[in-house]
Structures are given as C-alpha cells and as structure tokens.
Design an enzyme around this catalytic site. Structure first.
Site, PDB file in Angstrom:
ATOM      1  N   ASN A  59     -20.458 -18.585  27.886  1.00 27.42           N
ATOM      2  CA  ASN A  59     -19.459 -19.885  27.789  1.00 27.42           C
ATOM      3  C   ASN A  59     -18.392 -19.563  28.688  1.00 27.42           C
ATOM      4  O   ASN A  59     -17.769 -18.484  28.723  1.00 27.42           O
ATOM      5  CB  ASN A  59     -19.043 -20.010  26.462  1.00 27.42           C
ATOM      6  CG  ASN A  59     -18.081 -21.085  26.173  1.00 27.42           C
ATOM      7  OD1 ASN A  59     -18.140 -22.140  26.624  1.00 27.42           O
ATOM      8  ND2 ASN A  59     -16.883 -20.495  25.426  1.00 27.42           N
ATOM      9  N   ARG A 108      -2.023  -6.966  29.764  1.00 24.08           N
ATOM     10  CA  ARG A 108      -2.677  -6.114  30.721  1.00 24.08           C
ATOM     11  C   ARG A 108      -2.011  -6.330  32.134  1.00 24.08           C
ATOM     12  O   ARG A 108      -2.331  -5.470  32.908  1.00 24.08           O
ATOM     13  CB  ARG A 108      -4.117  -6.323  30.838  1.00 24.08           C
ATOM     14  CG  ARG A 108      -4.852  -5.788  29.531  1.00 24.08           C
ATOM     15  CD  ARG A 108      -6.231  -6.160  29.398  1.00 24.08           C
ATOM     16  NE  ARG A 108      -6.776  -5.956  30.517  1.00 24.08           N
ATOM     17  CZ  ARG A 108      -8.287  -6.728  30.655  1.00 24.08           C
ATOM     18  NH1 ARG A 108      -8.783  -7.512  29.759  1.00 24.08           N
ATOM     19  NH2 ARG A 108      -9.048  -6.169  31.874  1.00 24.08           N
ATOM     20  N   TYR A 151      20.041 -14.602  71.144  1.00 27.95           N
ATOM     21  CA  TYR A 151      20.077 -15.538  70.033  1.00 27.95           C
ATOM     22  C   TYR A 151      20.833 -16.949  70.294  1.00 27.95           C
ATOM     23  O   TYR A 151      21.840 -16.959  71.023  1.00 27.95           O
ATOM     24  CB  TYR A 151      21.349 -14.829  69.250  1.00 27.95           C
ATOM     25  CG  TYR A 151      21.449 -15.677  67.892  1.00 27.95           C
ATOM     26  CD1 TYR A 151      20.781 -15.939  67.012  1.00 27.95           C
ATOM     27  CD2 TYR A 151      22.903 -16.194  67.812  1.00 27.95           C
ATOM     28  CE1 TYR A 151      21.060 -16.856  65.732  1.00 27.95           C
ATOM     29  CE2 TYR A 151      23.219 -17.198  66.561  1.00 27.95           C
ATOM     30  CZ  TYR A 151      22.182 -17.459  65.651  1.00 27.95           C
ATOM     31  OH  TYR A 151      22.589 -18.318  64.622  1.00 27.95           O
ATOM     32  N   ALA A 158      -2.315 -22.581  28.259  1.00 25.35           N
ATOM     33  CA  ALA A 158      -1.526 -21.450  28.947  1.00 25.35           C
ATOM     34  C   ALA A 158      -0.688 -20.763  28.095  1.00 25.35           C
ATOM     35  O   ALA A 158       0.384 -20.402  28.382  1.00 25.35           O
ATOM     36  CB  ALA A 158      -1.045 -22.338  30.198  1.00 25.35           C
ATOM     37  N   ALA A 159      -1.131 -20.299  26.965  1.00 19.83           N
ATOM     38  CA  ALA A 159      -0.165 -19.774  26.088  1.00 19.83           C
ATOM     39  C   ALA A 159      -0.303 -18.360  26.083  1.00 19.83           C
ATOM     40  O   ALA A 159       0.380 -17.580  25.073  1.00 19.83           O
ATOM     41  CB  ALA A 159      -0.363 -20.538  24.587  1.00 19.83           C
TER      42      ALA A 159
END
Length: 453
Positions: free
Chosen positions: A165, A13, A362, A7-8
């Site tokens: 892959n 983009r 209310y 997760a580095a």
C-alpha cells in the site's frame, strides 16, 4: 475532486528543526511539490492536515486556495483524515496524498481517479522487491482486495506479499466520513489506520480497485536525510531525461540541478555541475559552460556563459559572451553581442549592443551605450554611503584601464578616458579626458638599505 494532504508528521529521523514536509526537493519544500500537483489536478478543495511545527508550515505555504486542519495529537493516518472532513463536501470524491511523498505524478493520479469513478474506492499500490516497512495488500482467491495489513500486525506469510500500500487512495467523501467514524486503534501502534477502511468497504460491498504508478519512485516517502538525497537525485534524473528528450545536450545528465523552471530552445548545450534556480530561459544555440549558476535569467540565441559564472536576475540579447568567472546581478540587461569577461561584476545596469568589459571591472547602476570599451580595473563609484547614483556612458566611448567614474556622471558620445582617470565631472563628447598626478623621476635616488642587527 477534493484533495487531502497529510502533512502532520514530525520526522524525528531528519534531525532538523525544520518540519519534515518543509525539507527541500529541488529547492522547494516537499509539501509545495504535492500542493502544486493537487493544483494541476484542478482540485475543488485542497485541505492540508498539519501538526508538528504546524504554524511554520502554514506560514510558509499558506495560500487562498488552501484549507488547513490541525491534527493534535497525532493518532495515525485515519485520525489525520478525520480532521479534514469538515472541509470536504459529501457527493464529491476525495484524494488522499502525503506531504512527504513529493514525486507522485499527475498522470498516475489521473488514472487513479478514473479508476475510482464516482463510487469505487481506488488504491494506489506498488510491487516492491523489498516490501519491508509497508502495509501489504491482501487478496482473496479471485484476486479481489480484502484488506491491508500493516507490517507490525502481519503474519509471517502476509509479510511475504510484495504488493504494498502506498497510502494514496480515492474514495467517496460520504462513505469516507462513515468509515472513519467506525475504525478503531486495536493494533501494535495504538493508532487509527486509514487502511482499516478497506475492510469496511469490502464488508459493505463497495468495489475496491487498484492502480499501479508509472514509476515506483513516485511513491517513495522521505523520513531521513539519506532518503531526501535519494529522491533529489531521482527527481533531477527525471528532469535531465525530459530535457534530453526535448533535444538539450547534457554533457553529464547526472551532474545538473534544476531548482525551478528551465526552458530551453533548440541545440542548447549544458556542461557539468550547472545549477538553475527560479525561471531560466535558454534560447536556441545557447551554451552553458561547467560550474555555472543561473537564477531568474533569460539568455538570447547564440549566447555563451563560460565556466564558473553566476548569472542572476539578468536578461541577455543574442550572441552575448559572458565569463569565465563573471557575475551579473539583478537588473542587468545586456544587448546584442555584448562581451563580459573574467572577474567582471555588473549590477542594475543596461549595456547596449557590442559593448565590452573584458576583465576586472565593476559596473553598477549604469547605462552603457553601444560599442563601448571598458578597460580593466574600471569601476563605477555608484554609492556615496547613503544613496545610489547612476553613471551614463554614451555610444562609442573608450575607457582606459584603472578608471573610476564617480556617479552621478556622464561620459559623452565618442569620448576617451585616459588610463588611471578619476572622473568626478561630465566628460565632453569626442574629447580625451584624463586626470593624473604629474609623473616625476628623481635623479640620484637610492633604495633604502637594511640596517645590520
């Protein structure tokens, strides 16, 4: 089983200051989806390899069952897995996942783990019509995997291969440690590719097996906002199909968003453009009208939420009718057969069975009894500028329109409040209470005339 989650990545983009793996799918960070999947697999250890914006990632998702390894600088996937090795134990199998591949399914990963057994290297591969951008799986004449070649390093013939892959694999930790120490970065990117371990495994006679996912969409990664939106729709489509298979009627499966957990009974109907956040439970026969938002709510059997209503932190008993354009806020509890109509807001209040507030009211910090009628324009004045105070309305009360109840105040059982009343003291039971200025009619009064210019 031990899990390494990569997760580095920076995710340039995405054009966002938010790290890529924290971008949301169904209201939850992508990385959180992957972590939850690892937990479902009952992994002994979960190690998250973080890098870009890493402290934000760690602060947002840190938990006692997670280990964290920092990758700085980022030198490729092989280098990333190396950072996790100190947290892994020899003798176990390691599953490598990716924080930006949030839809990977638990059944697929279980099949992958079973294929790996205790000694094989198992790869998750997928056949794509357009494999552009992916590493290709190369096999020998007997169909055995020989290596993986990244697209930038592939020949023209190798790029024609459609089996690619996904990056997800299972391998013995001890062998993984050895292989990662031997890979190099002699490639177009100058990076240490995790895929290079395949050739090393083949060279050592380690069996390399492949598994295909239940759906190709499970393997899709996210590198841009359009791809994020694409996965959001795929995920919501999967949720919609599951709901319909369980018997829920969706007027349009393409127009529902579940950003949490939605639990439905039998014969539930959900109209278009509804959003469900947190944990929402809909009992048997519940109908949700179009354009509603429900968050952390429980709707009892036979309940109806009509269009454009926002139901938040609310519990309803059976046969309630709410909306249209109603808002219930956290701490709202409605009894059986309660009616809450258009432009009524309720906050931190209990309303007992068969009571009604049908329009323009209310009700805040109040305890309302059974069979109470609350007229249009009624408000509980619960805030004195510093503290909140409660209003108590006992059973069988009738409250006329345009009434203000200045808390703390109590309305006794069976009382009637005349329209336009401002109640500052308790109202006795079974009596009419009214407070109004004296009405006058002025004889001979004339309307003002416009002055000529």
């Amino acid at each position: 089983m031990e899990v390494v989650i990569l997760a580095a990545g920076q995710g340039k983009r995405m054009r966002s200051i938010l790290p890529k793996v924290l971008q949301p799918i169904a209201g939850k960070p992508m990385l959180a989806h992957v972590i939850d999947t690892a937990r479902t697999l009952q992994a002994e250890r979960i190690c998250v390899v973080y890098g870009h914006g890493g402290e934000v990632v760690r602060e947002r998702l840190d938990a006692p069952d997670l280990a964290w390894a920092r990758q700085e600088p980022q030198l490729g996937t092989g280098h990333a897995v190396q950072q996790a090795l100190p947290h892994l134990a020899d003798g176990d199998m390691a599953l490598v996942l990716y924080g930006d591949v949030p839809l990977i399914g638990v059944p697929t990963l279980r099949r992958l783990s079973e294929a790996a057994g205790a000694s094989r290297l198992a790869l998750l591969t997928v056949e794509l019509e357009n494999p552009t951008g992916y590493g290709r799986i190369l096999r020998d004449a007997a169909g055995r995997v020989t290596r993986i070649v990244e697209e930038k390093d592939a020949t023209a013939d190798e790029r024609k291969v459609r089996e690619v892959n996904t990056g997800i694999l299972v391998a013995p930790v001890e062998r993984l440690r050895n292989w990662l120490g031997r890979i190099g970065n002699d490639n177009a990117q100058g990076e240490y590719y995790l895929t290079d371990i395949i050739g090393l495994a083949v060279g050592e006679g380690v069996e390399v097996v492949t598994v295909q996912p239940d759906a190709a969409s499970e393997t899709l990664g996210v590198n841009s906002k359009p791809q994020l939106a694409e996965l959001e729709r795929i995920h919501q489509g999967n949720i919609a199909r599951r709901l319909m298979e369980e018997g829920v009627t969706l007027i349009d499966p393409a127009r529902i968003d579940v950003r949490g957990e939605l639990i439905c009974g039998r014969d539930v109907e959900i109209d278009i453009n509804c959003v469900f956040e947190g944990r929402v439970e809909l009992a048997d026969g519940v109908r949700i009208g179009p354009n509603c938002v429900l968050r952390d709510a429980r709707i009892g059997a036979g309940g109806r939420v009509t269009p454009f209503s926002f139901i938040d932190g609310t519990t309803m008993e059976t046969d309630c009718l709410v909306g249209p354009y109603a808002r219930t806020r956290p701490g709202t509890r409605l009894g059986k057969g309660v009616h809450i109509g258009n432009f009524v807001e309720i906050k931190n209040s209990t309303i007992a069975d068969q009571s009604k507030a049908n329009h323009l009211a209310y009700i805040g910090d109040a305890d309302v009894g059974r069979k109470v009628n609350i007229g249009a324009g009624t408000i509980t004045c619960n805030y004195d500028g510093v503290n909140k105070h409660r209003t108590v309305i006992e059973d069988d009360v009738f409250i006329g329109s345009d009434t203000q109840l200045v808390a703390p105040v109590r309305v006794g059982r069976g009382a009637t409040l005349g329209a336009g009343t401002t109640l500052t003291k308790d109202a006795p039971a079974e009596q009419l209470t009214v407070s109004r200025a004296r009405q006058q009619s002025i004889a001979g009064w004339k309307k003002p005339e416009k002055t000529p210019r």
